[in-house]
Design a protein around this motif. Sequence first.
Motif, PDB file in Angstrom:
ATOM      1  N   THR A  74      27.558 -31.775 -23.156  1.00  0.00           N
ATOM      2  CA  THR A  74      27.381 -31.782 -24.604  1.00  0.00           C
ATOM      3  C   THR A  74      28.767 -31.839 -25.211  1.00  0.00           C
ATOM      4  O   THR A  74      29.765 -31.564 -24.526  1.00  0.00           O
ATOM      5  N   SER A  75      28.877 -32.192 -26.464  1.00  0.00           N
ATOM      6  CA  SER A  75      30.187 -32.428 -27.082  1.00  0.00           C
ATOM      7  C   SER A  75      30.850 -31.098 -27.449  1.00  0.00           C
ATOM      8  O   SER A  75      30.660 -30.581 -28.555  1.00  0.00           O
ATOM      9  N   VAL A  76      31.633 -30.561 -26.523  1.00  0.00           N
ATOM     10  CA  VAL A  76      32.296 -29.271 -26.718  1.00  0.00           C
ATOM     11  C   VAL A  76      33.730 -29.522 -27.186  1.00  0.00           C
ATOM     12  O   VAL A  76      34.479 -30.259 -26.545  1.00  0.00           O
ATOM     13  N   GLY A  77      34.099 -28.918 -28.304  1.00  0.00           N
ATOM     14  CA  GLY A  77      35.469 -29.067 -28.795  1.00  0.00           C
ATOM     15  C   GLY A  77      36.455 -28.382 -27.867  1.00  0.00           C
ATOM     16  O   GLY A  77      36.234 -27.244 -27.431  1.00  0.00           O
ATOM     17  N   ILE A  78      37.533 -29.068 -27.535  1.00  0.00           N
ATOM     18  CA  ILE A  78      38.564 -28.487 -26.675  1.00  0.00           C
ATOM     19  C   ILE A  78      39.414 -27.540 -27.512  1.00  0.00           C
ATOM     20  O   ILE A  78      40.076 -27.950 -28.461  1.00  0.00           O
ATOM     21  N   THR A  79      39.380 -26.254 -27.161  1.00  0.00           N
ATOM     22  CA  THR A  79      40.213 -25.265 -27.841  1.00  0.00           C
ATOM     23  C   THR A  79      41.042 -24.522 -26.801  1.00  0.00           C
ATOM     24  O   THR A  79      40.704 -24.502 -25.617  1.00  0.00           O
ATOM     25  N   GLU A  80      42.112 -23.919 -27.258  1.00  0.00           N
ATOM     26  CA  GLU A  80      43.005 -23.197 -26.346  1.00  0.00           C
ATOM     27  C   GLU A  80      42.272 -22.057 -25.645  1.00  0.00           C
ATOM     28  O   GLU A  80      42.422 -21.850 -24.443  1.00  0.00           O
ATOM     29  N   GLU A  81      41.461 -21.327 -26.385  1.00  0.00           N
ATOM     30  CA  GLU A  81      40.735 -20.192 -25.809  1.00  0.00           C
ATOM     31  C   GLU A  81      39.734 -20.646 -24.755  1.00  0.00           C
ATOM     32  O   GLU A  81      39.675 -20.077 -23.648  1.00  0.00           O
ATOM     33  N   ARG A  82      38.943 -21.662 -25.067  1.00  0.00           N
ATOM     34  CA  ARG A  82      37.954 -22.153 -24.105  1.00  0.00           C
ATOM     35  C   ARG A  82      38.618 -22.740 -22.865  1.00  0.00           C
ATOM     36  O   ARG A  82      38.136 -22.569 -21.741  1.00  0.00           O
ATOM     37  N   ALA A  83      39.726 -23.453 -23.055  1.00  0.00           N
ATOM     38  CA  ALA A  83      40.372 -24.160 -21.949  1.00  0.00           C
ATOM     39  C   ALA A  83      40.971 -23.212 -20.923  1.00  0.00           C
ATOM     40  O   ALA A  83      41.247 -23.604 -19.788  1.00  0.00           O
ATOM     41  N   LYS A  84      41.156 -21.950 -21.288  1.00  0.00           N
ATOM     42  CA  LYS A  84      41.669 -20.956 -20.342  1.00  0.00           C
ATOM     43  C   LYS A  84      40.560 -20.385 -19.464  1.00  0.00           C
ATOM     44  O   LYS A  84      40.842 -19.754 -18.444  1.00  0.00           O
ATOM     45  N   ARG A  85      39.304 -20.629 -19.850  1.00  0.00           N
ATOM     46  CA  ARG A  85      38.168 -20.041 -19.121  1.00  0.00           C
ATOM     47  C   ARG A  85      37.279 -21.077 -18.445  1.00  0.00           C
ATOM     48  O   ARG A  85      36.602 -20.769 -17.471  1.00  0.00           O
ATOM     49  N   PHE A  86      37.286 -22.299 -18.984  1.00  0.00           N
ATOM     50  CA  PHE A  86      36.372 -23.321 -18.473  1.00  0.00           C
ATOM     51  C   PHE A  86      37.137 -24.597 -18.137  1.00  0.00           C
ATOM     52  O   PHE A  86      38.193 -24.874 -18.708  1.00  0.00           O
ATOM     53  N   ALA A  87      36.574 -25.374 -17.209  1.00  0.00           N
ATOM     54  CA  ALA A  87      37.239 -26.595 -16.737  1.00  0.00           C
ATOM     55  C   ALA A  87      36.778 -27.799 -17.561  1.00  0.00           C
ATOM     56  O   ALA A  87      35.718 -28.366 -17.309  1.00  0.00           O
ATOM     57  N   PHE A  88      37.560 -28.183 -18.543  1.00  0.00           N
ATOM     58  CA  PHE A  88      37.217 -29.322 -19.387  1.00  0.00           C
ATOM     59  C   PHE A  88      37.469 -30.641 -18.661  1.00  0.00           C
ATOM     60  O   PHE A  88      38.445 -30.792 -17.928  1.00  0.00           O
ATOM     61  N   SER A  89      36.591 -31.591 -18.921  1.00  0.00           N
ATOM     62  CA  SER A  89      36.807 -32.958 -18.451  1.00  0.00           C
ATOM     63  C   SER A  89      37.800 -33.638 -19.381  1.00  0.00           C
ATOM     64  O   SER A  89      38.231 -33.055 -20.384  1.00  0.00           O
ATOM     65  N   ARG A  90      38.165 -34.884 -19.060  1.00  0.00           N
ATOM     66  CA  ARG A  90      38.939 -35.659 -20.014  1.00  0.00           C
ATOM     67  C   ARG A  90      38.063 -35.896 -21.240  1.00  0.00           C
ATOM     68  O   ARG A  90      36.831 -35.831 -21.166  1.00  0.00           O
ATOM     69  N   PRO A  91      38.637 -36.170 -22.394  1.00  0.00           N
ATOM     70  CA  PRO A  91      37.831 -36.324 -23.608  1.00  0.00           C
ATOM     71  C   PRO A  91      36.795 -37.439 -23.493  1.00  0.00           C
ATOM     72  O   PRO A  91      37.079 -38.511 -22.964  1.00  0.00           O
ATOM     73  N   ILE A  92      35.602 -37.132 -23.973  1.00  0.00           N
ATOM     74  CA  ILE A  92      34.536 -38.133 -24.013  1.00  0.00           C
ATOM     75  C   ILE A  92      34.319 -38.616 -25.439  1.00  0.00           C
ATOM     76  O   ILE A  92      33.687 -39.633 -25.672  1.00  0.00           O
ATOM     77  N   GLY A  93      34.869 -37.879 -26.404  1.00  0.00           N
ATOM     78  CA  GLY A  93      34.705 -38.260 -27.798  1.00  0.00           C
ATOM     79  C   GLY A  93      35.758 -37.627 -28.676  1.00  0.00           C
ATOM     80  O   GLY A  93      36.590 -36.833 -28.225  1.00  0.00           O
ATOM     81  N   ILE A  94      35.719 -37.984 -29.931  1.00  0.00           N
ATOM     82  CA  ILE A  94      36.680 -37.466 -30.902  1.00  0.00           C
ATOM     83  C   ILE A  94      35.995 -37.402 -32.262  1.00  0.00           C
ATOM     84  O   ILE A  94      35.149 -38.247 -32.585  1.00  0.00           O
ATOM     85  N   VAL A  95      36.339 -36.393 -33.030  1.00  0.00           N
ATOM     86  CA  VAL A  95      35.770 -36.245 -34.373  1.00  0.00           C
ATOM     87  C   VAL A  95      36.912 -36.156 -35.377  1.00  0.00           C
ATOM     88  O   VAL A  95      37.849 -35.376 -35.202  1.00  0.00           O
ATOM     89  N   ARG A  96      36.828 -36.961 -36.406  1.00  0.00           N
ATOM     90  CA  ARG A  96      37.822 -36.958 -37.478  1.00  0.00           C
ATOM     91  C   ARG A  96      37.136 -36.549 -38.777  1.00  0.00           C
ATOM     92  O   ARG A  96      35.951 -36.836 -38.980  1.00  0.00           O
ATOM     93  N   SER A  97      37.863 -35.896 -39.651  1.00  0.00           N
ATOM     94  CA  SER A  97      37.318 -35.475 -40.953  1.00  0.00           C
ATOM     95  C   SER A  97      37.537 -36.609 -41.944  1.00  0.00           C
ATOM     96  O   SER A  97      38.661 -36.852 -42.391  1.00  0.00           O
ATOM     97  N   MET A  98      36.448 -37.303 -42.286  1.00  0.00           N
ATOM     98  CA  MET A  98      36.518 -38.511 -43.094  1.00  0.00           C
ATOM     99  C   MET A  98      36.220 -38.221 -44.566  1.00  0.00           C
ATOM    100  O   MET A  98      35.359 -37.395 -44.887  1.00  0.00           O
TER     101      MET A  98
END
Length: 283
Positions: A104-128
């Motif tokens: 699922t589309s999980v935002g990469i954050t510093e806190e999460r990245a220290k606990r879970f193994a993120f894949s390379r980015p599958i998507g990106i969200v911009r504020s339009m």
Amino acid sequence: MIDSIRRNSLKTLAVATVLACMSTAALAEGGSLAEIKARGQLTVGTEAAYEPYEFVENGVVVGYGRDVLDYMAAKLGVKLVQLNLPFQGLLPGLMSRRFDFVATSVGITEERAKRFAFSRPIGIVRSMLVVSNTSKGVNQPEDLAGKIVGTQMGSQAQPVAQEFDRQLKEKHGKGYAELKLLQAYPDVSVALSNGTLDVGVLPSNVLGVQMRRQPNAFKSVGEIGSPRLLAWVANPKDEEIRSFINTTLEEMRANGKLGELQKKWFGETLTLPTSDYLPKGAL
């Protein structure tokens, strides 16, 4: 006769003990592609509520992520089982081995990245920044000064909109006329249509869906804030599984399949980093 039954019972108990130990060892060592192939299915956890990445249509999970998963399952030669669950249960479920990884589309954050193994980015969200297609007063982000701006209350877009208001005041001495916080992103679109908002702040994926549904109703006049990278998540012990996700995404990028799916669901290809996308201290 009784001794024979006892011997058979002891044998059964011994076999069960060995299997249990093997299962425990497998959990300690992490999941593997061999295990996925042996069971004949790839099981993933998803919150199907983020169109067009993953959403439910006619009772079935569909979207960009689902198409990528279908490719991965076919590559492994197994059946895909996609569990649609609330987001709050996904990461705990991953750690308890309820599924092979979180798709699922999980935002990469510093806190999460220290606990879970993120894949390379599958998507990106911009504020339009979005206006009605008939709007003539706003053509760039700087034009938001003195305008009525709206976004969804409690969303990722809210703090971005608030920060840009602060920047406008600091730079020009004048910010928005008003920042309206609405209950949902569809309400922002309605407010743009009826003129109660001059400008809406929408995530790029939400805007893409809106423009597909109403192709002549809205137009984008720029973006604010920093893009947010989205990725899938593996158990930290399952390095082989994370590697499989990453190598398959690279394979799909190289053969053009990923770009094809992005155009299908977003109307454009996404510019995604292939390195240096994890924050400092990430697993």
